[in-house]
Design a protein around this motif. Structure first.
Motif, PDB file in Angstrom:
ATOM      1  N   ASN A   1     -36.171   7.460 -15.239  1.00  0.00           N
ATOM      2  CA  ASN A   1     -36.356   7.929 -13.867  1.00  0.00           C
ATOM      3  C   ASN A   1     -37.631   7.377 -13.219  1.00  0.00           C
ATOM      4  OD1 ASN A   1     -37.873   9.560 -15.631  1.00  0.00           O
ATOM      5  ND2 ASN A   1     -37.917  11.226 -14.151  1.00  0.00           N
TER       6      ASN A   1
ATOM      7  N   THR B   1     -36.047  19.389 -10.655  1.00  0.00           N
ATOM      8  CA  THR B   1     -35.985  18.402 -11.735  1.00  0.00           C
ATOM      9  C   THR B   1     -37.256  17.560 -11.763  1.00  0.00           C
ATOM     10  OG1 THR B   1     -33.582  18.319 -11.475  1.00  0.00           O
ATOM     11  CG2 THR B   1     -34.602  16.529 -12.726  1.00  0.00           C
TER      12      THR B   1
ATOM     13  N   ARG C   1     -32.874  14.372  -9.394  1.00  0.00           N
ATOM     14  CA  ARG C   1     -31.748  15.023  -8.732  1.00  0.00           C
ATOM     15  C   ARG C   1     -32.244  15.902  -7.582  1.00  0.00           C
ATOM     16  NH1 ARG C   1     -30.196  18.881 -12.202  1.00  0.00           N
ATOM     17  NH2 ARG C   1     -30.059  17.266 -13.741  1.00  0.00           N
ATOM     18  N   ASP C   2     -33.370  16.602  -7.821  1.00  0.00           N
ATOM     19  CA  ASP C   2     -33.909  17.516  -6.818  1.00  0.00           C
ATOM     20  C   ASP C   2     -35.377  17.796  -7.150  1.00  0.00           C
ATOM     21  OD1 ASP C   2     -33.861  19.373  -8.990  1.00  0.00           O
ATOM     22  OD2 ASP C   2     -31.845  20.006  -8.423  1.00  0.00           O
TER      23      ASP C   2
ATOM     24  N   TYR D   1     -23.092   7.358  -4.704  1.00  0.00           N
ATOM     25  CA  TYR D   1     -22.622   7.422  -6.091  1.00  0.00           C
ATOM     26  C   TYR D   1     -23.729   7.801  -7.078  1.00  0.00           C
ATOM     27  CZ  TYR D   1     -18.534   5.229  -4.133  1.00  0.00           C
ATOM     28  OH  TYR D   1     -17.426   4.964  -3.367  1.00  0.00           O
ATOM     29  N   LEU D   2     -24.929   8.022  -6.584  1.00  0.00           N
ATOM     30  CA  LEU D   2     -26.066   8.325  -7.448  1.00  0.00           C
ATOM     31  C   LEU D   2     -26.220   9.825  -7.654  1.00  0.00           C
ATOM     32  CD1 LEU D   2     -28.667   5.880  -5.870  1.00  0.00           C
ATOM     33  CD2 LEU D   2     -27.275   5.511  -7.915  1.00  0.00           C
ATOM     34  N   THR D   3     -26.704  10.196  -8.838  1.00  0.00           N
ATOM     35  CA  THR D   3     -27.032  11.601  -9.078  1.00  0.00           C
ATOM     36  C   THR D   3     -28.503  11.873  -8.790  1.00  0.00           C
ATOM     37  OG1 THR D   3     -27.440  11.147 -11.411  1.00  0.00           O
ATOM     38  CG2 THR D   3     -25.233  11.912 -10.809  1.00  0.00           C
ATOM     39  N   HIS D   4     -29.352  10.885  -8.989  1.00  0.00           N
ATOM     40  CA  HIS D   4     -30.781  11.019  -8.686  1.00  0.00           C
ATOM     41  C   HIS D   4     -30.992  10.540  -7.256  1.00  0.00           C
ATOM     42  CE1 HIS D   4     -32.634  11.242 -12.946  1.00  0.00           C
ATOM     43  NE2 HIS D   4     -31.521  11.928 -12.865  1.00  0.00           N
ATOM     44  N   THR D   5     -30.810  11.447  -6.314  1.00  0.00           N
ATOM     45  CA  THR D   5     -30.816  11.053  -4.915  1.00  0.00           C
ATOM     46  C   THR D   5     -32.168  11.216  -4.233  1.00  0.00           C
ATOM     47  OG1 THR D   5     -30.036  13.245  -4.284  1.00  0.00           O
ATOM     48  CG2 THR D   5     -28.366  11.539  -4.610  1.00  0.00           C
TER      49      THR D   5
END
Length: 158
Positions: free
Chosen positions: A93, A117, A113-114, A60-64
């Motif tokens: 973050n 980012t 996120r990646d 459920y996270l966007t910052h994986t």
């Protein structure tokens, strides 16, 4: 506030799961539910318990992605260190920040996120903190254990 054995037992259980029902804690440590409630309330008021968090399932996270950045500050510059600490407090973050001994001065744990980012974040960090001379990044590939649990009693067992 002085913590007694009951307080420490309550905190041990709450660190593992802060949603453990008061009745369950009471039964495990030998106090009444109302006594546990009073103790928890007092520990919150006295700032023994600083916060209670929710751990979100990774899907459920966007910052994986997680990165560990080791940073060097130019010449033991304590003003720059203080400025960086203030700047970093507002960065959601940055999950953790450590002032350390050794070859680097600071270690931070950053989510993004990646990689693109993260790279943009490091560019911003360097722009706002020019006394940071070098950042060495480690990309986390796996998190076999992740916890903020800290034992509250002295133990010789490891």
């Amino acid at each position: 506030m002085q913590l007694d054995d009951f307080d420490r037992k309550i905190l041990e259980l709450m660190q593992k799961n802060s949603r453990t029902p008061t009745e369950t804690i009471a039964g495990q440590i030998g106090l009444s539910a109302s006594a546990v409630q009073r103790r928890v309330k007092k520990m919150r008021e006295e700032k023994v318990i600083l916060s209670e968090i929710v751990v979100v399932a990774p899907q459920y996270l966007t910052h994986t992605m997680t990165f560990i950045a080791a940073m060097e500050i130019e010449r033991d510059n304590y003003e720059a260190l203080a400025r960086f600490k203030m700047w970093a407090k507002d960065k959601d973050n940055i999950q953790q920040m450590y002032y350390v001994t050794g070859q680097v001065d600071l270690m931070i744990v950053v989510t993004a996120r990646d990689a693109v980012t993260y790279d943009a974040f490091i560019e911003e960090l360097m722009r706002h903190n020019p006394q940071i001379q070098r950042v060495k990044t480690h990309v986390v590939l796996d998190k076999p254990k992740q916890s903020f649990y800290v034992p509250l009693k002295d133990s010789q067992q490891f």
